[in-house]
Write an enzyme that holds these catalytic residues in place. Structure first.
Site, short mmCIF file in Angstrom:
data_model
loop_
_atom_site.label_atom_id
_atom_site.label_comp_id
_atom_site.label_asym_id
_atom_site.label_seq_id
_atom_site.Cartn_x
_atom_site.Cartn_y
_atom_site.Cartn_z
N HIS A 132 -0.93 -2.61 -6.93
CA HIS A 132 -1.94 -1.97 -8.44
C HIS A 132 -3.32 -1.68 -7.83
O HIS A 132 -3.93 -0.81 -8.67
CB HIS A 132 -1.94 -2.88 -9.49
CG HIS A 132 -0.59 -3.24 -9.91
ND1 HIS A 132 -0.50 -4.36 -10.95
CD2 HIS A 132 0.51 -2.67 -9.79
CE1 HIS A 132 0.69 -4.53 -11.18
NE2 HIS A 132 1.70 -3.57 -10.58
N GLN A 165 -1.82 -9.45 -6.51
CA GLN A 165 -1.99 -8.41 -7.38
C GLN A 165 -2.62 -8.65 -8.28
O GLN A 165 -3.28 -7.55 -8.79
CB GLN A 165 -0.28 -8.36 -7.76
CG GLN A 165 0.10 -7.04 -8.65
CD GLN A 165 1.54 -6.93 -8.94
OE1 GLN A 165 2.31 -6.42 -8.18
NE2 GLN A 165 1.97 -7.52 -10.16
N GLU A 166 -2.60 -9.84 -9.06
CA GLU A 166 -3.31 -9.97 -10.32
C GLU A 166 -4.30 -11.28 -10.38
O GLU A 166 -3.69 -12.34 -9.79
CB GLU A 166 -2.34 -10.11 -11.52
CG GLU A 166 -1.30 -8.73 -11.65
CD GLU A 166 -0.26 -8.92 -12.41
OE1 GLU A 166 -0.34 -9.74 -13.40
OE2 GLU A 166 0.47 -8.05 -12.41
N ASP A 223 -1.21 -13.66 -10.50
CA ASP A 223 0.32 -13.18 -9.96
C ASP A 223 0.24 -12.84 -8.63
O ASP A 223 -0.20 -11.78 -8.35
CB ASP A 223 0.83 -12.12 -11.05
CG ASP A 223 2.15 -11.38 -10.54
OD1 ASP A 223 2.92 -12.15 -9.76
OD2 ASP A 223 2.58 -10.56 -11.20
N GLU A 278 2.02 -16.88 -10.61
CA GLU A 278 3.18 -16.29 -10.66
C GLU A 278 3.96 -15.88 -9.34
O GLU A 278 3.05 -15.42 -8.48
CB GLU A 278 3.01 -15.11 -11.46
CG GLU A 278 4.32 -14.01 -11.90
CD GLU A 278 3.96 -13.13 -12.91
OE1 GLU A 278 2.89 -13.28 -13.71
OE2 GLU A 278 4.27 -12.04 -12.59
N HIS A 288 3.73 -7.07 -20.25
CA HIS A 288 3.62 -5.65 -20.21
C HIS A 288 4.28 -5.38 -18.53
O HIS A 288 4.56 -6.17 -18.09
CB HIS A 288 2.37 -5.18 -20.34
CG HIS A 288 1.44 -5.47 -19.08
ND1 HIS A 288 0.13 -4.95 -18.83
CD2 HIS A 288 1.61 -6.57 -18.41
CE1 HIS A 288 -0.24 -5.30 -18.06
NE2 HIS A 288 0.38 -6.29 -17.55
N ARG A 289 4.08 -3.88 -18.49
CA ARG A 289 4.29 -3.53 -16.96
C ARG A 289 3.20 -2.75 -16.47
O ARG A 289 2.29 -2.42 -17.36
CB ARG A 289 5.74 -2.55 -16.98
CG ARG A 289 6.98 -3.05 -17.27
CD ARG A 289 7.30 -4.32 -16.83
NE ARG A 289 7.35 -4.18 -15.06
CZ ARG A 289 8.52 -4.32 -14.49
NH1 ARG A 289 9.78 -4.55 -14.90
NH2 ARG A 289 8.41 -4.36 -13.10
N SER A 290 3.05 -2.53 -15.07
CA SER A 290 2.06 -1.81 -14.77
C SER A 290 1.88 -0.36 -15.39
O SER A 290 0.67 0.26 -15.53
CB SER A 290 1.65 -1.78 -13.31
OG SER A 290 3.10 -1.33 -12.76
N LYS A 310 0.85 -11.54 -21.24
CA LYS A 310 0.22 -10.72 -20.15
C LYS A 310 0.18 -9.30 -20.40
O LYS A 310 1.17 -8.63 -20.59
CB LYS A 310 0.88 -11.47 -18.81
CG LYS A 310 0.30 -10.51 -17.63
CD LYS A 310 1.11 -11.23 -16.33
CE LYS A 310 1.96 -10.10 -15.77
NZ LYS A 310 2.31 -10.52 -14.19
P1 PGA Z 1 4.82 -4.18 -12.25
O1 PGA Z 1 3.88 -5.52 -11.92
O2 PGA Z 1 4.97 -3.91 -13.59
O3 PGA Z 1 4.10 -3.23 -11.35
O4 PGA Z 1 6.36 -4.56 -11.88
C1 PGA Z 1 3.73 -6.56 -12.89
C2 PGA Z 1 3.98 -7.79 -12.53
O5 PGA Z 1 4.47 -7.95 -11.15
O6 PGA Z 1 3.81 -8.83 -13.42
ZN ZN Z 2 4.63 -10.33 -11.65
#
Ligand code: PGA
Ligand code: ZN
Length: 425
Positions: A158, A166-167, A246, A287, A366-368, A389
């Site tokens: 992301h 990632q998060e 995450d 996560e 949600h989604r990214s 989230k």
């Molecule tokens: P994505 O990521 O929406 O890009 O798949 C969100 C997540 O991994 O929680």
């Molecule tokens: Zn995830």
């Protein structure tokens, strides 16, 4: 003519937050009431997710959704015309049968989901109910305002930095209600922006896909320390705001090794890595700590780090069968619920209710790639999951969910899930 029978279903394309087309579908009753819903899209998708149907070819670099749109307009619409919009299960079952594949690859999970969500929103409207109220009636659940897991620092797929994870999220579980929780998140986000800009220069003002800052960092500890400093700087305590991550670890896994902090490590080394990070930063929730097929390592970590919340996203993909396997093996203790991973509201809720019955927590997500559709805000409240989230407290597609929750809080005075979540840690 009745208030509740479906008269028409019509889909069109709109843009999502990454500039890709996605479906927005409108469903109308015979009496002329209508509702729409739009579909999100992930970047770090799980291997076992239902299929998001894209056109391929040149248009939109292959990301077009014209086939999915015509599947709604030409195939789904005639099948569900005349059905009672309040019978969500019958509607979803009809679309599942029409598709006939295990992963919705014929019609597309994006096509099916757009109808499923629009129909439930229409059912609420036709009964003069708020969507969250209708969801809680339909599934006999108790409404509560969720704790936001707010992704204020982005890495992985992301962001354009070297963070594997990632998060990095703020968890304002010690605040007294939802609005003060959002106020705290917004203040810490502002402090974090100032802090990273001072340290890394103006480039650190850039944000990732979910609106979190994306400074040129490369180590997990650097990101977590920045969050701790920002929390302190904004005047909050550890009891008020905890941290969550995450890892989305399938994205940095290849050839049996994980690439993190610039090193290649084994699953066993990653296990130790998590244990020390969790302890050093008093992490509340983690996560996808291991790649999506590694139930065994996930189970081992879940056992070794109790009462830490371990969430299965790519591990479970909101799919009952994979969640069942997780429960049997003790892998993770929470489900990430993403409606588009499975493709109908009924199936996503079925997985969520099974998780709750199995003493797993549920975090609606949600989604990214998102639109300003705020469906998941009502879903989290209605199902009473206590956790949501939905990204940083910035960018329209993220704040639309927070703003919907603020309005729900003001209109209903519902309780905030913070205190019960705090008890779990
Ligand atoms: P994505 O990521 O929406 O890009 O798949 C969100 C997540 O991994 O929680
Ligand atoms: Zn995830």
């Amino acid at each position: 003519m009745t208030n509740y029978s479906i008269a028409s279903v019509k889909s069109r394309w709109i843009l999502d937050s990454r500039g890709n087309p996605t479906l927005e579908t409108q469903v109308k009753t015979e009496s002329g009431i209508m509702a729409t819903a739009a579909v999100p899209s992930g970047a770090s998708k799980g291997e076992y997710e239902a299929l998001e149907l894209r056109d391929g070819g040149k248009q939109f670099h292959g990301m077009g959704v014209t086939k999915a749109i015509s599947n709604v307009n030409e195939i789904i619409a005639p099948r569900i015309k005349g059905m009672d919009v309040r019978d969500q299960k019958a509607l979803d079952d009809a679309m599942i049968a029409l598709d006939g594949t295990p992963n919705k690859s014929k019609l597309g999970a994006n096509a099916i989901l757009s109808v499923s969500l629009a129909a439930s929103r229409l059912a609420a409207k036709a009964q003069n109910l708020e969507l969250h109220t209708w969801i809680s009636k339909l599934y006999s659940t108790r409404e509560i305002l969720p704790v936001p897991f707010s992704n204020v620092l982005n890495g992985g797929e992301h962001a354009g930095n070297d963070l594997s994870i990632q998060e990095f999220m703020l968890v304002p579980l010690g605040l007294k209600n939802f609005s003060t929780a959002i106020e705290a998140v917004s203040e810490v986000y502002a402090s974090l922006k100032t802090f990273v800009t001072k340290k890394y220069g103006p480039v650190a003002k850039n944000v990732g896909d979910e609106g979190g800052v994306a400074p040129p960092m490369s180590k997990t500890s650097e990101a977590l320390s920045a969050l701790e400093d920002a929390i302190q700087e904004a005047g909050y305590t550890e009891g008020e705001i905890r941290l969550a991550m995450d890892a989305a670890s399938s994205t940095f896994y290849a050839n049996k090794k994980y690439k993190i902090d610039g090193k290649l490590i084994s699953p066993e080394e990653l296990f130790d890595y998590w244990k020390s990070i969790i302890k050093d930063y008093k992490i509340f929730s983690l996560e996808d700590p291991f790649e999506q097929n590694d139930f065994a390592s996930t189970a081992k970590l879940t056992k070794a780090t109790k009462p830490l919340q371990i969430v299965g996203d790519d591990l479970f993909v909101t799919q009952l069968a994979r969640l069942r396997k997780g429960v049997e093996e003790g892998a993770a203790n929470a489900l990430l619920l993403k409606v588009n991973q499975i493709g109908t509201l009924s199936e996503a809720v079925q997985a969520g209710l099974f998780a709750i019955k199995s003493s797993y927590s549920v975090m609606v997500s949600h989604r990214s790639g998102e639109t300003t559709d705020d469906f998941i805000a009502d879903l989290a409240v209605g199902l009473g999951t206590g956790q949501i989230k939905t990204g940083a407290p910035a960018r329209g597609e993220r704040v639309s969910k927070y703003n919907r929750l603020l309005r729900i809080e003001e209109d209903t005075g519902l309780a905030y899930a913070g205190p019960s979540l705090a008890q779990k840690s």
